[in-house]
Design a protein around this motif. Structure first.
Motif, short mmCIF file in Angstrom:
data_model
loop_
_atom_site.label_atom_id
_atom_site.label_comp_id
_atom_site.label_asym_id
_atom_site.label_seq_id
_atom_site.Cartn_x
_atom_site.Cartn_y
_atom_site.Cartn_z
N ALA A 183 22.26 -1.42 77.73
CA ALA A 183 23.28 -1.17 78.89
C ALA A 183 24.28 -0.19 78.86
CB ALA A 183 24.06 -2.76 78.97
N ALA A 184 24.64 0.41 79.95
CA ALA A 184 25.87 1.52 79.84
C ALA A 184 27.01 0.68 80.38
CB ALA A 184 25.42 2.62 80.52
N LEU A 185 28.04 0.51 79.69
CA LEU A 185 29.23 -0.59 80.31
C LEU A 185 30.37 0.57 80.71
CD1 LEU A 185 28.95 -3.28 77.59
CD2 LEU A 185 28.35 -3.22 80.00
N ASN A 186 31.04 0.50 81.67
CA ASN A 186 31.97 1.16 82.15
C ASN A 186 33.21 0.57 81.93
OD1 ASN A 186 30.49 3.40 83.58
ND2 ASN A 186 29.43 1.64 84.33
N VAL A 187 34.37 1.44 81.37
CA VAL A 187 35.73 0.86 81.16
C VAL A 187 36.75 1.72 81.67
CG1 VAL A 187 37.30 0.20 79.37
CG2 VAL A 187 34.98 -0.08 79.02
N LEU A 188 37.71 1.19 82.44
CA LEU A 188 38.75 1.75 83.14
C LEU A 188 39.54 2.22 82.24
CD1 LEU A 188 40.25 2.95 85.86
CD2 LEU A 188 41.16 0.55 86.03
N GLN A 189 40.09 3.46 82.21
CA GLN A 189 41.12 4.18 81.19
C GLN A 189 42.49 3.61 81.67
OE1 GLN A 189 39.00 4.06 78.71
NE2 GLN A 189 40.07 5.97 77.96
N GLU A 190 42.65 2.41 82.09
CA GLU A 190 44.01 2.33 82.69
C GLU A 190 45.33 2.69 82.10
OE1 GLU A 190 45.76 -1.51 85.51
OE2 GLU A 190 43.99 -1.75 84.08
N ASP A 191 45.31 2.37 80.56
CA ASP A 191 46.36 2.59 79.86
C ASP A 191 46.59 4.23 80.10
OD1 ASP A 191 46.84 0.06 79.38
OD2 ASP A 191 46.06 -0.06 77.33
N GLU A 192 45.69 4.73 79.49
CA GLU A 192 45.59 6.29 79.68
C GLU A 192 46.31 6.86 81.05
OE1 GLU A 192 43.23 4.46 78.64
OE2 GLU A 192 42.91 5.04 76.33
N LEU A 193 45.62 6.42 82.00
CA LEU A 193 46.29 7.01 83.31
C LEU A 193 47.78 6.43 83.67
CD1 LEU A 193 42.87 5.88 85.23
CD2 LEU A 193 43.84 8.04 85.14
N ASP A 194 47.89 5.28 83.35
CA ASP A 194 49.37 5.00 83.32
C ASP A 194 50.24 5.79 82.67
OD1 ASP A 194 48.83 2.82 85.45
OD2 ASP A 194 48.74 1.23 83.86
N GLU A 195 49.88 6.18 81.35
CA GLU A 195 50.89 6.86 80.51
C GLU A 195 50.78 8.37 81.20
OE1 GLU A 195 50.47 9.09 76.18
OE2 GLU A 195 49.80 6.87 76.25
N ALA A 196 49.97 8.72 81.57
CA ALA A 196 49.76 10.22 82.22
C ALA A 196 50.34 10.48 83.63
CB ALA A 196 48.34 10.66 82.15
N PHE A 197 50.10 9.12 84.49
CA PHE A 197 50.59 9.30 85.65
C PHE A 197 51.09 7.75 85.98
CE2 PHE A 197 46.65 11.55 85.34
CZ PHE A 197 47.21 13.04 85.52
N PRO A 198 52.44 7.51 85.58
CA PRO A 198 52.98 6.22 85.89
C PRO A 198 53.06 5.90 87.36
CG PRO A 198 54.20 7.62 84.34
CD PRO A 198 53.32 8.52 85.06
N ALA A 246 41.96 16.72 89.16
CA ALA A 246 40.69 16.27 88.66
C ALA A 246 40.74 14.63 88.99
CB ALA A 246 40.33 16.56 87.18
N VAL A 247 41.79 13.85 88.68
CA VAL A 247 41.92 12.22 88.65
C VAL A 247 42.17 12.01 90.35
CG1 VAL A 247 43.46 10.36 88.38
CG2 VAL A 247 42.84 12.03 86.39
N LEU A 248 43.03 12.81 90.82
CA LEU A 248 43.08 12.35 92.50
C LEU A 248 41.79 12.99 93.18
CD1 LEU A 248 46.67 13.89 92.74
CD2 LEU A 248 46.01 11.67 92.82
N ARG A 249 41.00 13.95 92.80
CA ARG A 249 39.95 14.24 93.57
C ARG A 249 38.88 13.01 93.31
NH1 ARG A 249 39.30 20.66 92.30
NH2 ARG A 249 40.76 21.47 94.12
N ALA A 250 38.72 12.47 91.93
CA ALA A 250 37.84 11.56 91.67
C ALA A 250 38.10 10.15 92.42
CB ALA A 250 37.82 11.07 90.27
N LEU A 251 39.38 9.93 92.53
CA LEU A 251 39.77 8.64 93.26
C LEU A 251 40.00 8.82 94.74
CD1 LEU A 251 42.82 7.66 90.99
CD2 LEU A 251 40.31 6.87 91.04
N ALA A 252 39.55 10.21 95.43
CA ALA A 252 39.78 10.43 96.70
C ALA A 252 38.43 9.79 97.55
CB ALA A 252 39.99 11.98 97.08
#
Length: 108
Positions: A82-97, A23-29
């Motif tokens: 306002a709808a504010l968007n935040v990158l889940q950078e820590d979570e992504l790095d933990e799951a997919f270093p 799902a992450v790779l499809r989203a980032l593709a």
């Protein structure tokens, strides 16, 4: 008795999801979604939906945000209207270093 169509109230915070590699790779593709993630990563602060520098229609942009949220790449929360968007950078790095560093190297 006629029924009226009422919108359901939107959650103030999008719910965290379990990160799935496919799902992450499809989203980032997608190049537009990858650019949204790049802008969030460089920002170091939440970005309102309408403040991104992209050349797509509003409804298309909404679809891209939904795809990123459902994959767990971003979360969206409300502050006032306002709808504010935040990158889940820590979570992504933990799951997919190293994933974000590999596809979006930091500048400078």
């Amino acid at each position: 008795m006629p029924t009226t169509s009422q919108s359901r109230p939107r959650d103030d915070v999008s719910k965290p999801v379990k990160l799935d590699a496919i799902a992450v790779l499809r989203a980032l593709a997608d190049p537009v979604r990858l650019d949204l993630v790049r802008q969030l990563r460089e920002s170091m602060a939440p970005i309102a939906c309408g403040a991104f520098d992209v050349a797509v229609a509003k409804n298309t942009l909404s679809h891209h945000f939904k795809t990123l949220r459902e994959a767990g790449v971003i979360v969206t929360h409300r502050e006032g209207t306002a709808a504010l968007n935040v990158l889940q950078e820590d979570e992504l790095d933990e799951a997919f270093p190293g994933l974000l560093d590999a596809i979006l190297p930091r500048r400078g």
